[in-house]
Design an enzyme around this catalytic site. Sequence first.
Site, short mmCIF file in Angstrom:
data_model
loop_
_atom_site.label_atom_id
_atom_site.label_comp_id
_atom_site.label_asym_id
_atom_site.label_seq_id
_atom_site.Cartn_x
_atom_site.Cartn_y
_atom_site.Cartn_z
N TYR A 124 -46.25 19.53 -10.22
CA TYR A 124 -45.33 19.05 -9.20
C TYR A 124 -44.73 20.19 -8.38
O TYR A 124 -44.00 19.95 -7.42
CB TYR A 124 -44.21 18.22 -9.83
CG TYR A 124 -44.59 16.78 -10.04
CD1 TYR A 124 -44.01 15.77 -9.28
CD2 TYR A 124 -45.52 16.43 -11.00
CE1 TYR A 124 -44.36 14.45 -9.46
CE2 TYR A 124 -45.88 15.11 -11.20
CZ TYR A 124 -45.30 14.12 -10.43
OH TYR A 124 -45.65 12.81 -10.62
N LYS A 132 -49.66 19.48 -24.17
CA LYS A 132 -51.12 19.50 -24.36
C LYS A 132 -51.54 20.93 -24.68
O LYS A 132 -52.50 21.47 -24.15
CB LYS A 132 -51.81 18.98 -23.09
CG LYS A 132 -53.29 18.66 -23.27
CD LYS A 132 -53.56 17.56 -24.27
CE LYS A 132 -55.06 17.29 -24.38
NZ LYS A 132 -55.37 16.37 -25.48
N ASP A 165 -43.98 12.22 -16.52
CA ASP A 165 -44.21 11.19 -15.52
C ASP A 165 -44.98 10.03 -16.14
O ASP A 165 -44.59 8.86 -16.02
CB ASP A 165 -44.98 11.80 -14.35
CG ASP A 165 -44.99 10.90 -13.12
OD1 ASP A 165 -44.21 9.92 -13.08
OD2 ASP A 165 -45.76 11.17 -12.20
N ASP A 184 -51.47 13.19 -25.62
CA ASP A 184 -52.25 11.96 -25.73
C ASP A 184 -51.90 11.19 -27.00
O ASP A 184 -51.93 9.96 -27.02
CB ASP A 184 -53.75 12.25 -25.67
CG ASP A 184 -54.17 13.41 -26.56
OD1 ASP A 184 -53.59 14.49 -26.41
OD2 ASP A 184 -55.07 13.24 -27.40
#
Length: 474
Positions: free
Chosen positions: A161, A232, A357, A333
Amino acid sequence: MAGSYNSVPVPKDGAAIAYSGGKYQVPDNPIIPFIEGDGTGRDIWKASVRVFDAAVQKAYQGKRKVAWYEVFAGEKAKDKFDNWLPDDSVNAIREFRVAIKGPLTTPVGGGIRSLNVALRQIMDLYSCIRPVRYYKGVPSPVKRPDLMNLTIFRENTEDVYAGVEWEQGTAEAAKLIKFLNEDMLKSGKKQIRLDSGIGIKPISITGTKRLVRMAIQHALKNNLKSVTLVHKGNIQKFTEGAFRKWGYELATEEFRDKVVTERESWIIDNQDKDPVLTSKEIAAMIEPGIEFAPEDFRKSVAKEVETVLANIYATHGKGAWKKKLMINDRIADSIFQQVVTRPEEYQVLATPNLNGDYISDACAAQVGGLGIAPGANVGDGYAVFEATHGTAPKYADKDVINPGSVMLSGVMMFRHLGWNEAADLIENSMEATIMQKKVTYDFERMMEGATKVKTSEFGDSIIKNMGALVGAAV
């Protein structure tokens, strides 16, 4: 303080919110800027502001009142000033510190990529806060939506972003690809395809630690049990993996007496259960299969055990760790399925921008969707509360959209100001209205026996229920 912004006089019956020593000083008549929003924002704001004013009036019997002050962004600003986000609007929000806004259009084809992102970055509103909880009566696709009650702290200024990218086919993209391929990647097998667009994903120590600090402070203030770092890092080791690393560092450096990491808890718990265990034996318990690992790794884990016990067993041992705030981490995930299968295990999530998000919307879907999903963008001494959904222009000015997102963002705003009585009144009255099955079309189509009401009528019902709740309390 200027007398006006965007040629609109500042309310004379209000006073500015002050901020010092990390705390707000809120007068009984705070000036609060608002941006009504584009599209459906107009209908939503009209209903919401009536609910806000009614809650403040009923909660404080006229002793407090908000002096609302309109500032402009989006389509209304473009029409009035030929500017999607006028400097005066930003200056007014900065002057009065706390603001609330409806959904804004993202301009298409150049200029500001996203007004929401621009406002966050200009004012350094580095934490996007999204509480997700279930209100009785709300239709849900899951069996136990009531188990969901968590708050997501999403870093707001970095990650993808940040908007650092170059379009495929441009000279700038070609120049960067050439540099990366010929200089940074020349000794390896990786190469970037020449027909690529390029984006940069910055994640900093500064951005990470101030976000995690705010998440931990929230958990401690509200006597919560855990803060989970979502990342991640198994793939992106020097960005998302670093987010995890720096988050743990912040927690143990600044909040050592109040927190325990999940890994530390394993070490301490094993020592509690059997005080004669050696560091090597505990290492084998917290690292299954360690006997097959290289000797250097086995030694490093044993050393880790020794260090933890030497440093914090006196303060965290003998069960004391169970009363500390747990700091743990989960792969991004994995958390998606865990917030569906066992949401009760999570209370605060701290995430980089993109992860937050996705996760915030996935959580919101379980408890009614974005129509009642509140949000806030918070920095040091500044906060902008906002609807989390889009403008839905095809429904604009039809008085049909669920105003819950802005109303519950107002609840967050009032709690931020310390006006908890008004916040409670709005939440309880909205829940009562939903349980009466007087809802806008998005809920009515999923609820058996519901009555479909307009945006304005939903607000009317909430205000009516406030009167009943106040009367019952008396």
